[in-house]
Enzyme design. Structure first.
Site, mmCIF file in Angstrom:
data_model
loop_
_atom_site.group_PDB
_atom_site.id
_atom_site.type_symbol
_atom_site.label_atom_id
_atom_site.label_comp_id
_atom_site.label_asym_id
_atom_site.label_seq_id
_atom_site.Cartn_x
_atom_site.Cartn_y
_atom_site.Cartn_z
ATOM 1 N N ARG A 68 -31.454 -26.739 56.159
ATOM 2 C CA ARG A 68 -30.891 -25.559 56.767
ATOM 3 C C ARG A 68 -31.541 -24.472 55.754
ATOM 4 N NH1 ARG A 68 -28.267 -24.153 52.207
ATOM 5 N NH2 ARG A 68 -27.053 -25.403 51.361
ATOM 6 N N GLN A 71 -29.764 -21.375 49.959
ATOM 7 C CA GLN A 71 -29.957 -21.953 48.742
ATOM 8 C C GLN A 71 -29.000 -23.079 48.455
ATOM 9 O OE1 GLN A 71 -32.269 -21.230 46.284
ATOM 10 N NE2 GLN A 71 -33.227 -19.768 47.512
ATOM 11 N N TYR A 74 -21.947 -26.082 47.503
ATOM 12 C CA TYR A 74 -21.013 -27.325 47.341
ATOM 13 C C TYR A 74 -20.257 -27.788 48.372
ATOM 14 C CZ TYR A 74 -17.510 -30.157 45.202
ATOM 15 O OH TYR A 74 -16.557 -31.273 44.992
ATOM 16 N N LEU A 136 -22.446 -19.969 55.059
ATOM 17 C CA LEU A 136 -23.106 -20.334 56.204
ATOM 18 C C LEU A 136 -24.420 -20.741 56.145
ATOM 19 C CD1 LEU A 136 -20.928 -17.769 56.661
ATOM 20 C CD2 LEU A 136 -22.218 -17.471 58.944
ATOM 21 N N CYS A 166 -25.326 -20.390 46.291
ATOM 22 C CA CYS A 166 -26.331 -19.483 47.370
ATOM 23 C C CYS A 166 -27.118 -18.919 46.837
ATOM 24 C CB CYS A 166 -25.358 -18.859 48.627
ATOM 25 S SG CYS A 166 -23.830 -19.735 49.178
#
Length: 210
Positions: A68, A71, A74, A136, A166
């Site tokens: 995806r 970054q 969790y 997301l 992220c």
């Protein structure tokens, strides 16, 4: 338009990801779209552009390199993960619109519980104040998407301190329970699935009107 909602419970991350890849690779023009509602055991996932320096401390929690965008993040029990396996052309939706729709679905669920949340132009996700409550990430292949969103409800947030969530150093992470939402997780999962489904249908209808 049909969207088949599947509540799969607590499932291992990697086999679920492989199943999404397989579903997307094998789908035809007739394959119904699906929404998978899951939870995962403790797992860090590192997106395609993921930089290793965002993993601050090695832990026993596995790190899975995935396809995806975005970054490192969790996943763990007590977090609702919604995977959208959609043919974007069928819903007449682009990626930016879909990201906004996913954010709005989480914002609406929180609003139903009197919690004000918002998206941010500079950083996808849903925030309560400065703290992130949902992240997301999507993968698009041949006009179809998979992956989706992760909504923190009632989980151990401490593993977020081992990463730059992220890719943002010092980003605060929060969850529904910290804002007084006592609704059972299964019920919140249902509400989120309803919001996503209703908003997709509404988006499609609005496209047909023009």
């Amino acid at each position: 338009m049909t969207l088949i909602v599947k509540s799969l419970g607590l499932v291992e991350y990697e086999p679920t990801w492989r199943a999404m890849q397989g579903f997307t690779a094998e789908r035809t023009a007739d394959t119904p779209d699906e929404l998978w509602m899951v939870q995962h055991p403790p797992t860090f996932t590192q997106g395609q552009a993921g930089k290793p320096e965002h993993l601050l401390n090695p832990t026993a929690i596995p790190v899975v390199q995935i396809d995806r965008g975005g970054q490192v993040t969790y996943h763990g029990p007590g977090q609702i993960v919604a995977y959208l396996l959609l043919d974007l052309r069928r819903w007449k939706i682009n990626v930016r619109e879909l990201v906004r729709l996913m954010e709005d679905s989480v914002i609406a669920v929180l609003a139903q519980h009197s919690v004000t949340a918002a998206g941010r132009e500079d950083a996808p996700g849903v925030y309560v104040g400065a703290a992130k409550i949902a992240s997301l990430g999507l993968k698009i292949r041949n006009g179809c998407c998979y992956h989706g969103l992760a909504f923190n409800v009632e989980m151990d947030l401490s593993p977020f301190s081992f990463i730059n969530p992220c890719g943002y150093a010092g980003l605060r992470v929060t969850q529904a329970r910290e804002h007084g939402i006592a609704t059972p997780l299964a019920e919140l999962e249902q509400l989120l699935a309803q919001q996503l489904t209703a908003r997709l249908q509404h988006h499609l209808e609005s496209k047909h009107e023009h």
